[in-house]
Scaffold this active site. Structure first.
Site, mmCIF file in Angstrom:
data_model
loop_
_atom_site.group_PDB
_atom_site.id
_atom_site.type_symbol
_atom_site.label_atom_id
_atom_site.label_comp_id
_atom_site.label_asym_id
_atom_site.label_seq_id
_atom_site.Cartn_x
_atom_site.Cartn_y
_atom_site.Cartn_z
ATOM 1 N N GLN A 18 0.799 -1.221 0.000
ATOM 2 C CA GLN A 18 0.000 0.000 0.000
ATOM 3 C C GLN A 18 0.839 1.282 0.000
ATOM 4 O O GLN A 18 0.312 2.354 -0.259
ATOM 5 C CB GLN A 18 -0.967 -0.026 1.187
ATOM 6 C CG GLN A 18 -1.986 -1.160 1.044
ATOM 7 C CD GLN A 18 -2.985 -1.207 2.193
ATOM 8 O OE1 GLN A 18 -2.755 -1.901 3.172
ATOM 9 N NE2 GLN A 18 -4.072 -0.472 2.084
ATOM 10 N N HIS A 112 0.551 -9.311 4.431
ATOM 11 C CA HIS A 112 -0.581 -8.374 4.511
ATOM 12 C C HIS A 112 -1.322 -8.432 3.177
ATOM 13 O O HIS A 112 -1.122 -7.602 2.297
ATOM 14 C CB HIS A 112 -0.080 -6.955 4.825
ATOM 15 C CG HIS A 112 -1.168 -6.021 5.260
ATOM 16 N ND1 HIS A 112 -1.175 -5.366 6.473
ATOM 17 C CD2 HIS A 112 -2.310 -5.633 4.648
ATOM 18 C CE1 HIS A 112 -2.258 -4.617 6.584
ATOM 19 N NE2 HIS A 112 -2.963 -4.757 5.480
ATOM 20 N N ASN A 156 -2.205 -11.026 8.149
ATOM 21 C CA ASN A 156 -3.118 -9.909 8.349
ATOM 22 C C ASN A 156 -4.534 -10.288 7.918
ATOM 23 O O ASN A 156 -4.749 -10.736 6.782
ATOM 24 C CB ASN A 156 -2.656 -8.709 7.506
ATOM 25 C CG ASN A 156 -3.538 -7.488 7.740
ATOM 26 O OD1 ASN A 156 -3.464 -6.859 8.792
ATOM 27 N ND2 ASN A 156 -4.394 -7.157 6.780
ATOM 28 N N GLU A 157 -5.461 -10.117 8.817
ATOM 29 C CA GLU A 157 -6.890 -10.321 8.526
ATOM 30 C C GLU A 157 -7.180 -11.588 7.730
ATOM 31 O O GLU A 157 -7.707 -11.536 6.618
ATOM 32 C CB GLU A 157 -7.462 -9.090 7.814
ATOM 33 C CG GLU A 157 -7.383 -7.848 8.689
ATOM 34 C CD GLU A 157 -8.135 -6.645 8.116
ATOM 35 O OE1 GLU A 157 -8.571 -6.688 6.955
ATOM 36 O OE2 GLU A 157 -8.307 -5.662 8.873
#
Ligand code: BGC
Length: 391
Positions: A18, A112, A156-157
């Site tokens: 990101q 991620h 992540n998640e």
């Protein structure tokens, strides 16, 4: 004045894809640049943090924060199956060194959302050897961890990753439209998490856990809504929190709430304040997520690893964060072990399928020069961090 616990980790979070730019070997890069993609724009140079990480780390320290959660990129460390990039490992070691140099505790995420393009091509999380490959990647990344990292977030998640793999296109990834999770993928992610923790346990003193998107599901006041809430809540969230039992910590990533009717999740009502992602402005989300994680994991120490809003009005970011921190103080007061608060995000970032428009950052940057400009919210959070209290 209510104080946070001593040693509380005040920081901000990012994810490699990101902000780094040019993450060309990752599966997301492929999808962003596919003809006909629903992703609104490619990540391109992003914030060029791959080259400007020192400046970013120095800035966070100067603001008064004492930690930085960032992710390392599997696609850079293992760009082709079985090929180790020592140069990429060195890059991330330098990031850890820079954190130490500027007095920030590095909190490192291994995965991620993004994976190498070869991993997706060869079956993604449905491949029978997915967990082996993730464990091997963890081994390749060990030199980064061994250079002085205490906290590692493995995945992540996973609860959002499992939904993505359920056949939804990328546009739904973070839109919380909540498609059905792919349960085979959920199991593979759990196995990958456990195998990765095993590898990490070779490093003395390491603390590892996974980070869960908590969604503050709330039943509407209608017959059938509570049953539906329980059903959705279990497969989208509770299962992941329960499976953190025995981990060293659990990450909570909270943004908004979701009202559930007998038919399913409802879009936010017309009359509520919404952020740039269309989510309800709902500061209590963090406290609700922390309590759920603490209870369902059987009292594993919690860290808020993400919390924030996408807005152009930075004063709303401050209001939101203040509200979130008030909720966290209540959790602490009630006996929850809370290790820290990582605001999402340090920098305005590439918001996946939505491109660069939803600005979550404490720090803005110029699209042409990449010059960084901290927003008032960054200074505000830095002051809170320095006083370890809400003033
Ligand atoms: C993800 C981030 C994302 C943020 C805001 C989280 O679900 O971990 O990558 O940018 O939410 O949507």
């Amino acid at each position: 004045m209510p104080q946070f616990p001593e040693g509380f980790l005040w920081g901000a979070a990012t994810a490699a894809h990101q902000i780094e730019g040019n993450n060309v070997n990752s599966n997301w890069w492929v999808h962003e640049n596919e003809p006909g993609t629903t992703i609104v724009e490619p990540s391109g140079d992003a914030a060029d943090s791959y080259h400007r990480y020192r400046e970013d780390i120095a800035l966070l320290a100067e603001l008064g924060l004492n930690s930085y959660r960032f992710s390392i990129e599997w696609a850079r460390i293992e760009p082709e199956r079985g090929m180790l990039s020592r140069a990429s490992v060195d890059h991330y070691r330098r990031m850890v060194d820079a954190c130490h140099e500027f007095g920030l505790e590095p909190i490192v995420t291994l995965m991620h959302f993004t994976v190498p393009r070869w991993f997706e091509r060869e079956g993604f999380w449905r491949a029978s050897d997915a967990a082996d490959l993730f464990a091997r990647y963890t081994e390749l990344a060990l030199p980064v961890v061994e250079s002085g990292v205490r906290y590692v977030c493995t995945i992540n998640e996973p609860n959002i990753a499992a939904m993505l793999a359920g056949g939804e296109d990328a546009a739904n990834l973070v839109a919380y439209g909540l498609p059905r999770p792919d349960l085979g993928v959920a199991d593979a992610l759990l196995e990958s998490h456990r195998r990765s923790r095993e590898v990490l346990s070779q490093v003395p003193g390491i603390k590892s856990g996974w980070t869960i998107a908590t969604q503050a599901f709330e039943a509407a006041d209608e017959p059938g809504a509570e049953e539906k809430r329980r059903e959705i809540g279990y497969s989208a969230e509770d299962w992941y929190l329960e499976n953190a039992a025995g981990d060293d910590f659990i990450g909570v990533q909270a943004y908004t709430r979701n009202i559930v009717g007998p038919e399913g999740i409802r879009p936010p009502a017309d009359d509520v304040e919404k952020t740039l992602t269309g989510w309800e402005f709902f500061p209590p989300a963090a406290g609700i997520g922390v309590r759920a994680a603490w209870e369902l994991s059987g009292h594993v120490p919690v860290m808020v690893t993400e919390n924030g809003i996408a807005t152009q009005d930075d004063s709303r970011r401050i209001e939101y964060t203040r509200g979130a921190l008030e909720g966290l103080l209540e959790c602490i007061d009630d006996g929850v072990t809370l290790l820290g608060y990582q605001h999402w995000s340090a920098l305005d970032n590439y918001e996946w399928a939505s491109g660069f428009a939803p600005t979550f950052g404490l720090i803005a940057w110029d699209r042409e020069t990449f010059a960084r400009t901290p927003k008032p919210s960054a200074r505000w959070l830095g002051e809170v961090a320095k006083s370890n209290a809400l003033t």
